[in-house]
Design a protein around this motif. Structure first.
Motif, PDB file in Angstrom:
ATOM      1  N   GLY B 245      39.873  44.983  45.157  1.00  0.00           N
ATOM      2  CA  GLY B 245      40.252  43.857  46.003  1.00  0.00           C
ATOM      3  C   GLY B 245      39.106  42.886  46.207  1.00  0.00           C
ATOM      4  O   GLY B 245      39.316  41.678  46.310  1.00  0.00           O
ATOM      5  N   CYS B 248      39.592  40.819  43.006  1.00  0.00           N
ATOM      6  CA  CYS B 248      40.762  39.958  43.154  1.00  0.00           C
ATOM      7  C   CYS B 248      41.839  40.754  43.864  1.00  0.00           C
ATOM      8  O   CYS B 248      42.263  41.800  43.372  1.00  0.00           O
ATOM      9  CB  CYS B 248      41.250  39.499  41.786  1.00  0.00           C
ATOM     10  SG  CYS B 248      42.812  38.613  41.868  1.00  0.00           S
ATOM     11  N   ASP B 249      42.287  40.269  45.005  1.00  0.00           N
ATOM     12  CA  ASP B 249      43.283  40.999  45.782  1.00  0.00           C
ATOM     13  C   ASP B 249      44.624  41.079  45.073  1.00  0.00           C
ATOM     14  O   ASP B 249      45.388  42.009  45.279  1.00  0.00           O
ATOM     15  CB  ASP B 249      43.467  40.335  47.155  1.00  0.00           C
ATOM     16  CG  ASP B 249      42.325  40.671  48.097  1.00  0.00           C
ATOM     17  OD1 ASP B 249      42.040  41.863  48.254  1.00  0.00           O
ATOM     18  OD2 ASP B 249      41.721  39.749  48.667  1.00  0.00           O
ATOM     19  N   CYS B 278      38.530  38.417  48.710  1.00  0.00           N
ATOM     20  CA  CYS B 278      38.381  38.499  47.260  1.00  0.00           C
ATOM     21  C   CYS B 278      37.018  37.938  46.840  1.00  0.00           C
ATOM     22  O   CYS B 278      36.311  37.334  47.643  1.00  0.00           O
ATOM     23  CB  CYS B 278      39.509  37.771  46.545  1.00  0.00           C
ATOM     24  SG  CYS B 278      39.444  35.995  46.704  1.00  0.00           S
ATOM     25  N   SER B 279      36.673  38.148  45.593  1.00  0.00           N
ATOM     26  CA  SER B 279      35.326  37.791  45.134  1.00  0.00           C
ATOM     27  C   SER B 279      34.970  36.338  45.416  1.00  0.00           C
ATOM     28  O   SER B 279      33.883  36.041  45.903  1.00  0.00           O
ATOM     29  CB  SER B 279      35.179  38.065  43.648  1.00  0.00           C
ATOM     30  OG  SER B 279      36.119  37.316  42.924  1.00  0.00           O
ATOM     31  N   TYR B 351      40.588  34.029  35.029  1.00  0.00           N
ATOM     32  CA  TYR B 351      40.480  33.496  36.370  1.00  0.00           C
ATOM     33  C   TYR B 351      40.485  31.966  36.361  1.00  0.00           C
ATOM     34  O   TYR B 351      41.210  31.311  37.084  1.00  0.00           O
ATOM     35  CB  TYR B 351      39.185  34.008  36.994  1.00  0.00           C
ATOM     36  CG  TYR B 351      38.980  33.579  38.418  1.00  0.00           C
ATOM     37  CD1 TYR B 351      39.657  34.219  39.437  1.00  0.00           C
ATOM     38  CD2 TYR B 351      38.135  32.536  38.727  1.00  0.00           C
ATOM     39  CE1 TYR B 351      39.485  33.833  40.739  1.00  0.00           C
ATOM     40  CE2 TYR B 351      37.959  32.139  40.035  1.00  0.00           C
ATOM     41  CZ  TYR B 351      38.631  32.798  41.038  1.00  0.00           C
ATOM     42  OH  TYR B 351      38.458  32.403  42.326  1.00  0.00           O
ATOM     43  N   GLN B 443      48.650  36.320  45.435  1.00  0.00           N
ATOM     44  CA  GLN B 443      48.702  37.661  46.020  1.00  0.00           C
ATOM     45  C   GLN B 443      50.034  37.902  46.705  1.00  0.00           C
ATOM     46  O   GLN B 443      50.612  38.983  46.604  1.00  0.00           O
ATOM     47  CB  GLN B 443      47.556  37.847  47.024  1.00  0.00           C
ATOM     48  CG  GLN B 443      47.457  39.284  47.513  1.00  0.00           C
ATOM     49  CD  GLN B 443      46.385  39.463  48.568  1.00  0.00           C
ATOM     50  OE1 GLN B 443      45.677  38.528  48.909  1.00  0.00           O
ATOM     51  NE2 GLN B 443      46.263  40.665  49.084  1.00  0.00           N
TER      52      GLN B 443
END
Lengths: 188, 484
Positions: B245, B248-249, B278-279, B351, B443
């Motif tokens: 998470g 990336c969630d 998230c990141s 991404y 998400q």
């Protein structure tokens, strides 16, 4: 770049069988989580699915096309399973795939270090009548731990081909390809 | 040793007789052998049971065999069959696998393994990993040095003035000028956020994360936190989606599939949506707060408390069986450069292709909203809420951005802080509220897909007011101790 990306996202993840694989012989990769199925998938298809050092990275079925000799195969990477009797959803996904599709070869990838824990699934696969090939991956780590595995003896007892490999270094891939090809010929 | 027949395992007389009878009653053909189907039926496999029931006329007969066989054993058949199979495996292993006593096992990696999972040493190691891997590399280098360079030296100095000047000269309509340039333009805001703020942060994060991931550290972390997680109704296995998470969630919500019970999956989905940044968001928040260690500490403590509190509460409220811990622990390995590289590259590509269109779309929507006055209306409506949690009205913009993506909202906050519009207390409260605030669109759609409409809506419906309530409480608490 965008086009390539789109194509990839189409080929991977779907549970249906897209047209581009129509008529191709099928190779299904199965095994416990974190034994190297995805590395093998990448090696066989030249596609890329994420590989990491923890269990459960693959949660969906990935499909790709790989070439062995001059023949194309459909290669299917499955989420990790411990047993044919599923406990989690990902295991159920893998078993459903075996129940519904007609693979020419089922490659059971195991971690050679933990062979004792992984062989029960091999037995289940043999029992189920699927064309199983057993691959003992991570042989280098097993050797470091002092394990010596008698491949011909194991082959004879199990009655299926057994191959040793270190996928991350590319060892064993060519032999596996050869065995898959021979097996597929036997079946068809 | 006697010849082992893997295709005809001896399960003992009673089971063998039952298997033969069931196999004889199966008239249809299945992809898997009759033996396998019969074994699965004996072991109460629901899916196979339904499948066979639907196809076989003589199913009641099969049912009788199953019941009778099960009654003749003290233990569940599943157990009996598994034991028999394991006995055969043990014979196989004794016959074909030799274990040399090996003195040259890598004692260093064994020592490292112990150190990572023993709490006394494991927690300091975790802090070191977090400090160097995340704080120094992602926070200071990625979000500081790289972002400063791209933001100030490239965009602010060259690209934005150029775009503004060009649109000013060649496009006569102010509305279209605003679409491309100025405060909320596609290039000056959307592309700038994506390339100058998000890309360096996410890039450095993915590099750090790939290395940690390939080393085999995460499963050890799972063992370490198992005890804490059990208290909130999860087992150590849930640390994998939680740790993911932080990358990336959306992806992590998908990975909650690997959890064994539905209850665990729902709790994890909720916690991911609520308390795991998230990141991209994490990176921007690190960048926001990295100049003020006490602010960063306040944020970390508050979010951790919310995580534990909500986890504990849901575990209490949601009935269900307590999970067992069950996980593979792979060996510690030296990450290979090629794998780290290709993984970082594919993740960044994936991404970037995903966020760029969304950022551009967001710019267009904001532009349309401004043009129609809707944007200002929403900002006006959010202003009292901002006031309630002690934030200036301008912060409403960041929250509106947050609807589109977590990181977009955090980037908006970053912008606001750069212009010096926020005090430290306001900054921490805003960062905390934004962390808890809505999951991004991607998400949410993954939650819909994995958990279904009802659960997803319930989770979102809880998070929305809760985030602001928590922000309010946090602000009051900080005020009480005199601010930071």
């Amino acid at each position: 770049m965008l086009k390539k990306f789109k194509k990839r996202s189409k080929c991977c993840g779907g549970e249906q069988n897209p047209l581009e694989f129509h008529g191709l012989k099928k190779i299904v990769l199965v095994g416990n989580p974190n034994v190297g199925k995805s590395v093998l998938f990448n090696r066989l298809t030249g596609a890329y699915v994420t590989v990491s050092n923890y269990p459960g990275t693959t949660v969906e079925v990935s499909r790709g096309r790989g070439k062995i000799g001059d023949e194309y195969f459909e290669v299917v990477d499955t989420p990790g399973m411990y047993s044919l009797l599923p406990i989690t959803e990902e295991e159920a996904v893998s078993r459903r795939l075996l129940l519904n599709e007609h693979p020419e070869a089922v490659v059971h990838v195991v971690d050679a270090k933990n062979i004792q824990r992984m062989l029960p699934l091999t037995l289940q696969l043999i029992e189920s009548g699927l064309p199983v090939i057993l691959v003992l991956n991570m042989m280098d780590e097993a050797k470091k731990l002092g394990l010596e595995i008698d491949l011909p003896g194991l082959e004879k007892s199990l009655g299926i081909p057994v191959i040793s490999a270190v996928f991350i270094k590319g060892t064993g891939i060519e032999e596996l390809k050869r065995v898959i090809k021979e097996n597929a010929r036997l079946i068809s | 040793m006697p010849d082992l027949l893997a295709s005809d395992i001896n399960y003992g007389d009673a089971i063998r007789a039952a298997l033969e009878k069931i196999e004889g009653s199966l008239k249809h053909s299945y992809r898997l052998s009759r033996r396998t189907i019969a074994l699965l039926l004996l072991q109460n496999d629901e899916e196979i049971y339904e499948m066979v029931k639907a196809r076989e006329n003589s199913f009641s007969h099969i049912q009788e065999i199953i019941t009778a066989t099960a009654a003749s054993f003290d233990q569940p058949l599943n157990y009996v069959i598994t034991i028999k199979k394991q006995e055969l495996v043990n014979d196989l292993v004794t016959a074909h696998v030799k274990e040399r006593n090996n003195t040259e096992t890598n004692s260093f990696s064994e020592l490292l393994n112990k150190l990572t999972i023993t709490p006394v040493t494991g927690i300091p190691i975790l802090l070191l990993v977090l400090y160097f891997g995340l704080y120094q590399f992602v926070g200071v280098f990625g979000a500081g040095t790289l972002v400063d360079f791209l933001e100030a030296d490239i965009f602010e100095r060259y690209i934005n003035p150029l775009v503004n000047a060009l649109t000013d000269r060649y496009i006569p309509w102010p509305a279209i000028q605003d679409l491309i340039a100025n405060d909320y333009g596609i290039i000056t805001l959307g592309v700038r956020y994506a390339i100058a703020i998000i890309l360096p942060i996410v890039g450095t994060f993915f590099i750090a994360f790939s290395i940690i991931e390939d080393s085999g550290y995460l499963p050890r972390l799972a063992l370490l936190v198992d005890r804490i997680f059990k208290k909130i109704g999860l087992n150590g296995r849930a640390v994998i989606p939680m740790a993911l998470g932080f990358g990336c969630d959306t992806m992590a919500t998908m990975v909650t599939r690997t959890l064994e019970t539905k209850r665990e999956r729902v709790i994890s989905t909720l916690l991911l949506a609520l308390a795991i940044p998230c990141s991209a968001q994490l990176g921007v928040i690190l960048a926001l707060l990295s100049g003020k260690p006490q602010a960063l500490a306040a944020w970390v403590i508050f979010i951790s408390l919310v995580f534990l509190f909500i986890g504990y509460l849901t575990a209490k409220l949601m009935p269900g069986e307590k999970p067992l811990f069950y996980m593979e622990v792979p060996p510690l390995r030296m990450p290979t450069l090629a794998n780290v590289f290709s993984k970082t590259y594919t993740r960044m590509q994936w991404y970037f292709l995903e966020i760029l269109p969304i950022f551009i779309l967001a710019s267009v929507l904001i532009w349309a909203g401004k043009l129609t006055g809707l944007f200002d209306l929403v900002i006006k409506a959010l202003e009292p809420v901002m006031e309630l949690i002690g934030l200036p009205p301008d912060a409403a913009v960041a929250f509106l951005f947050g609807f589109f993506r977590r990181d977009y909202g955090a980037a908006g906050l970053f912008d606001l802080q750069q212009s010096g519009a926020l005090t430290t207390t306001q900054l921490v409260v805003a960062a905390a509220t934004l962390t808890l605030f809505v999951p991004c669109i991607a998400q949410f759609s993954m939650m819909l897909k994995e958990r279904g409409l009802k659960t997803a809506l319930a989770i979102a419906g809880f998070i929305f007011p809760f985030a602001f309530l928590a922000g309010y409480t946090f602000n009051q608490l900080l005020k009480l101790i005199g601010g930071i």
